[in-house]
Scaffold this motif. Structure first.
Motif, PDB file in Angstrom:
ATOM      1  N   ASP A  46      18.388 -27.199 -95.889  1.00  0.00           N
ATOM      2  CA  ASP A  46      18.931 -28.476 -96.405  1.00  0.00           C
ATOM      3  C   ASP A  46      20.375 -28.322 -96.879  1.00  0.00           C
ATOM      4  O   ASP A  46      20.982 -29.298 -97.330  1.00  0.00           O
TER       5      ASP A  46
ATOM      6  N   PRO B 185      20.792 -27.567-102.013  1.00  0.00           N
ATOM      7  CA  PRO B 185      19.934 -28.443-102.819  1.00  0.00           C
ATOM      8  C   PRO B 185      18.603 -27.814-103.235  1.00  0.00           C
ATOM      9  O   PRO B 185      18.194 -27.951-104.398  1.00  0.00           O
ATOM     10  N   ASP B 186      17.942 -27.129-102.318  1.00  0.00           N
ATOM     11  CA  ASP B 186      16.608 -26.630-102.673  1.00  0.00           C
ATOM     12  C   ASP B 186      16.681 -25.449-103.643  1.00  0.00           C
ATOM     13  O   ASP B 186      15.895 -25.367-104.601  1.00  0.00           O
TER      14      ASP B 186
ATOM     15  N   TRP C 158      16.185 -33.974-108.850  1.00  0.00           N
ATOM     16  CA  TRP C 158      17.281 -33.149-108.326  1.00  0.00           C
ATOM     17  C   TRP C 158      18.506 -33.370-109.213  1.00  0.00           C
ATOM     18  O   TRP C 158      18.549 -34.352-109.977  1.00  0.00           O
TER      19      TRP C 158
ATOM     20  N   PHE D 258      26.140 -39.333-100.973  1.00  0.00           N
ATOM     21  CA  PHE D 258      25.562 -38.100-101.518  1.00  0.00           C
ATOM     22  C   PHE D 258      26.074 -37.887-102.932  1.00  0.00           C
ATOM     23  O   PHE D 258      27.278 -37.766-103.155  1.00  0.00           O
ATOM     24  N   GLY D 259      25.165 -37.838-103.879  1.00  0.00           N
ATOM     25  CA  GLY D 259      25.540 -37.783-105.282  1.00  0.00           C
ATOM     26  C   GLY D 259      25.729 -36.382-105.831  1.00  0.00           C
ATOM     27  O   GLY D 259      24.756 -35.715-106.190  1.00  0.00           O
TER      28      GLY D 259
ATOM     29  N   ASP E 184      26.869 -30.507-111.706  1.00  0.00           N
ATOM     30  CA  ASP E 184      26.374 -29.892-110.480  1.00  0.00           C
ATOM     31  C   ASP E 184      27.538 -29.262-109.705  1.00  0.00           C
ATOM     32  O   ASP E 184      27.406 -28.165-109.146  1.00  0.00           O
TER      33      ASP E 184
ATOM     34  N   GLN F 181      20.522 -34.080 -94.596  1.00  0.00           N
ATOM     35  CA  GLN F 181      20.814 -34.871 -95.816  1.00  0.00           C
ATOM     36  C   GLN F 181      21.213 -36.297 -95.459  1.00  0.00           C
ATOM     37  O   GLN F 181      20.883 -37.228 -96.190  1.00  0.00           O
TER      38      GLN F 181
ATOM     39  N   VAL G 214      18.976 -38.934 -97.161  1.00  0.00           N
ATOM     40  CA  VAL G 214      19.598 -39.658 -98.290  1.00  0.00           C
ATOM     41  C   VAL G 214      20.279 -40.954 -97.818  1.00  0.00           C
ATOM     42  O   VAL G 214      20.082 -42.005 -98.410  1.00  0.00           O
TER      43      VAL G 214
END
Ligand code: FO1
Length: 319
Positions: A37, A48-49, A67, A90-91, A96, A156, A160
């Protein structure tokens, strides 16, 4: 006891939190995380994972969302928008972003993704050894047909931006065929006392990890019992859109079909939810020991109970 779990994002991370609550301090958990991902944005590598597992177990996750970071702010995203730089769909929040900056800086300096993940975990102390499935770049792409024609999009974007509303015609973990398992992955599998497949997506999470040459073979050859938990309850995914990607690989979205798709050569035991009790006989007839237990991860204790059931089944099927 040495426990190895293959894990995707939100479902995997929440299961691992229950597993940690179920085991004792003497137990060692190694998590092999999906990196299919992963996405490169603004010159940064976003995982992400791995991050979802790290933040969830380390106490930094945005709980409701599942997430990203808790108490997140969005200044960078707003500034990027002013420059007309996307993707807007995509946030990536400010807190992050720091993770992706550190990761990317270390990768540029020559560290491997496993070394970087270990370094990030020094801060988060997830209570497990978190290994990426591979240090090599693997990116899951999804073939779709829409008004722009037939094309491949990054996972993604499919998940998303498109909310998996377009049919997935094929799922391709690009790069997986030449990727090598990350250091420690095959050793952890070979030395495990129990191997668990959490209720993660069987195609784009567990399936992608198994697509790295050597990992599926190592799991199949491992002396440890392999027990999976169904991500499908009553014919629908517990969360996410697993049914969309299951259709792309020709697997029905049922607890039974997912078990049979993994097959008895890979999994020795399978847990289905109590609403799917009727499928226990068919799974057992295929040579996989099966039990029906509550599989809704409503809170940590309910999830710990699922983990206990998985470990108990592992003992029953131990070769
Ligand atoms: N999921 C969303 O639904 N929307 C997002 O904007 C989004 C951003 C995002 C940023 C960092 C990250 O680690 C995860 C993020 N996720 C987002 C979750 C992610 O798309 C998926 O749930 C996983 O890749 C599937 O396991």
């Amino acid at each position: 006891m040495r426990i190895v779990a293959l894990a995707g994002g939100i479902g995997g991370a929440r299961f691992l939190r229950g597993l940690l609550a179920a085991v004792g301090p003497q137990d060692e958990i190694t998590v092999i995380g999906n990196t299919g991902d992963d996405i490169h944005l603004y010159g940064l590598k976003v995982c992400p994972d791995l991050d979802t597992v790290m933040y969830t177990l380390g106490g930094g996750i945005h709980e409701e969302q599942g997430w990203g970071r808790t108490d997140e702010t969005w200044s960078i995203k707003a500034e990027m928008k002013e420059y007309g730089v996307g993707p807007e769909w995509f946030g990536l929040g400010d807190r992050d972003f720091a993770t992706h900056l550190v990761r990317s800086q270390m990768l540029t300096a020559g560290y491997s993704l496993s070394q970087v993940t270990e370094a990030l975990c020094v801060r988060w102390k997830p209570g497990v050894r978190l290994l990426p499935m591979s240090d090599d770049r693997v990116e899951t792409h999804v073939r779709i047909t829409d008004e722009q024609g037939t094309r491949a999009v990054h996972f993604q974007e499919y998940w998303v931006r498109l909310h998996a509303e377009v049919d997935a015609e094929a799922i391709v973990p690009v790069g997986a065929d030449t990727a090598k398992p990350a250091p420690g992955v095959l050793e952890a599998i070979a030395e495990a006392d129990v191997i668990l497949f959490p209720p993660s997506n069987p195609v784009v999470s567990i399936g992608t990890i198994l697509a790295v040459p050597g990992i599926r073979e190592a799991v199949a050859a491992a002396p440890a019992p392999v027990v999976g938990l169904s991500p499908i309850i009553g014919g629908a995914p517990v969360r996410g859109m697993a049914d969309k990607v299951l259709a792309a690989v020709g697997v029905e979205a049922t607890a039974e079909a997912v078990a049979l798709d993994y097959g008895p050569a890979l999994v020795d035991g399978w847990l289905v939810d109590t609403v799917d009790e009727a499928s226990v006989a068919a799974v057992e007839a295929a040579g996989i020991a099966c039990r029906a237990v509550p599989l809704l991860m409503t809170d940590v204790e309910a999830t710990a109970e699922m983990a206990r059931a998985a470990l108990a089944l592992a003992e029953q099927v131990r070769k």
